[in-house]
Design a protein around this motif. Structure first.
Motif, PDB file in Angstrom:
ATOM      1  N   MET A 267       0.832  -1.097   0.004  1.00  6.86           N
ATOM      2  CA  MET A 267       0.224   0.133   0.040  1.00  6.86           C
ATOM      3  C   MET A 267       0.667   1.147  -0.124  1.00  6.86           C
ATOM      4  SD  MET A 267      -2.973  -0.980   2.651  1.00  6.86           S
ATOM      5  CE  MET A 267      -3.854   0.609   2.541  1.00  6.86           C
ATOM      6  N   LYS A 268       1.974   1.387   0.880  1.00  6.58           N
ATOM      7  CA  LYS A 268       2.797   2.306   0.961  1.00  6.58           C
ATOM      8  C   LYS A 268       3.480   2.629  -0.673  1.00  6.58           C
ATOM      9  CE  LYS A 268       3.494   2.347   5.912  1.00  6.58           C
ATOM     10  NZ  LYS A 268       4.490   2.142   6.838  1.00  6.58           N
ATOM     11  N   ALA A 269       4.007   1.391  -1.114  1.00  6.93           N
ATOM     12  CA  ALA A 269       4.512   1.606  -2.295  1.00  6.93           C
ATOM     13  C   ALA A 269       3.918   2.089  -3.563  1.00  6.93           C
ATOM     14  CB  ALA A 269       5.208   0.256  -2.959  1.00  6.93           C
ATOM     15  N   ARG A 270       2.371   1.690  -3.570  1.00  7.03           N
ATOM     16  CA  ARG A 270       1.343   2.214  -4.526  1.00  7.03           C
ATOM     17  C   ARG A 270       1.018   3.492  -4.013  1.00  7.03           C
ATOM     18  NH1 ARG A 270      -0.171  -0.916  -9.087  1.00  7.03           N
ATOM     19  NH2 ARG A 270      -2.330  -0.217  -8.828  1.00  7.03           N
ATOM     20  N   TYR A 271       0.959   3.936  -2.845  1.00  4.36           N
ATOM     21  CA  TYR A 271       0.690   5.345  -2.427  1.00  4.36           C
ATOM     22  C   TYR A 271       1.969   6.415  -3.175  1.00  4.36           C
ATOM     23  CZ  TYR A 271      -0.265   9.481   0.060  1.00  4.36           C
ATOM     24  OH  TYR A 271      -0.582  11.026   0.473  1.00  4.36           O
ATOM     25  N   ALA A 272       3.177   5.798  -2.834  1.00  4.09           N
ATOM     26  CA  ALA A 272       4.270   6.733  -3.427  1.00  4.09           C
ATOM     27  C   ALA A 272       4.464   6.770  -5.044  1.00  4.09           C
ATOM     28  CB  ALA A 272       5.619   6.070  -2.813  1.00  4.09           C
ATOM     29  N   GLU A 273       3.771   5.586  -5.608  1.00  4.86           N
ATOM     30  CA  GLU A 273       3.869   5.714  -7.059  1.00  4.86           C
ATOM     31  C   GLU A 273       2.596   6.862  -7.520  1.00  4.86           C
ATOM     32  OE1 GLU A 273       2.616   1.836  -8.481  1.00  4.86           O
ATOM     33  OE2 GLU A 273       4.431   0.863  -7.699  1.00  4.86           O
ATOM     34  N   GLN A 274       1.503   6.766  -6.666  1.00  6.69           N
ATOM     35  CA  GLN A 274       0.417   7.689  -7.137  1.00  6.69           C
ATOM     36  C   GLN A 274       0.991   9.154  -7.146  1.00  6.69           C
ATOM     37  OE1 GLN A 274      -3.106   6.631  -5.024  1.00  6.69           O
ATOM     38  NE2 GLN A 274      -3.665   4.977  -6.425  1.00  6.69           N
TER      39      GLN A 274
END
Length: 169
Positions: A140-147
């Motif tokens: 989730m943290k990785a996806r948030y950083a990507e967004q």
């Protein structure tokens, strides 16, 4: 009268993941089929497996900020175990009697539209739910950083209301 049945095509006859279309909330699915899927998902939410219950409780207990996972969500023609639609993450728990080929095709369809699929065996969830939850939170943290790293839709990277303010000057 012939009866239609669903089957998995051999690998050499399969097409790529289906394209989004302007029918059935973006997927080529009849409204009656969607109604059936939603009713099935509702029944599945009422009778979760032991692994689903345990992971659901762990995800509720985890501090996920403004992001939430919903249980038994219909996405396209699939019913997924858990989905965070804002982060475009799906969590699936693999039960021992699951059809791996159908799961692989469904995952390809979801990934084609930008949804990240995380799969965990039910035995792993039952054995160490905290470790599974930690892996989900890390993703989730990785996806948030990507967004956050992606440029905004208005091409300037700022608030889209800025465009209106600038045009009035």
């Amino acid at each position: 009268m012939t009866r239609k049945t669903l089957s998995v095509l051999p690998p050499e006859e399969r097409a790529e993941a289906p394209q989004l279309q302007k029918k059935g909330r973006g997927w080529n699915i009849a409204e009656s089929r969607l109604d059936t899927l939603h009713e099935t998902a509702r029944e599945m939410r009422r009778a979760p497996t032991e692994a689903q219950s345990l992971l659901g409780e762990a995800l509720v207990a985890a501090e996920l900020g403004k992001f939430r996972f919903r249980r038994q969500v219909v996405i396209g023609s699939a019913i997924v175990d858990f989905a965070s639609q804002s982060l475009k993450i799906v969590v699936e728990i693999d039960e021992p009697d699951a059809n791996a080929e159908l799961d692989r095709r469904r995952d390809a369809s979801l990934e084609h539209v930008g949804i990240k699929v995380l799969r965990f065996p039910a035995a792993e969830v039952l054995a160490d739910v905290e470790a599974v939850t930690a892996k989900i939170v890390a993703e989730m943290k990785a996806r948030y950083a990507e967004q956050r790293a992606r440029p905004r839709g208005n091409g300037r990277g700022g608030y889209k209301g800025d465009r209106d303010r600038d045009s009035r000057r």
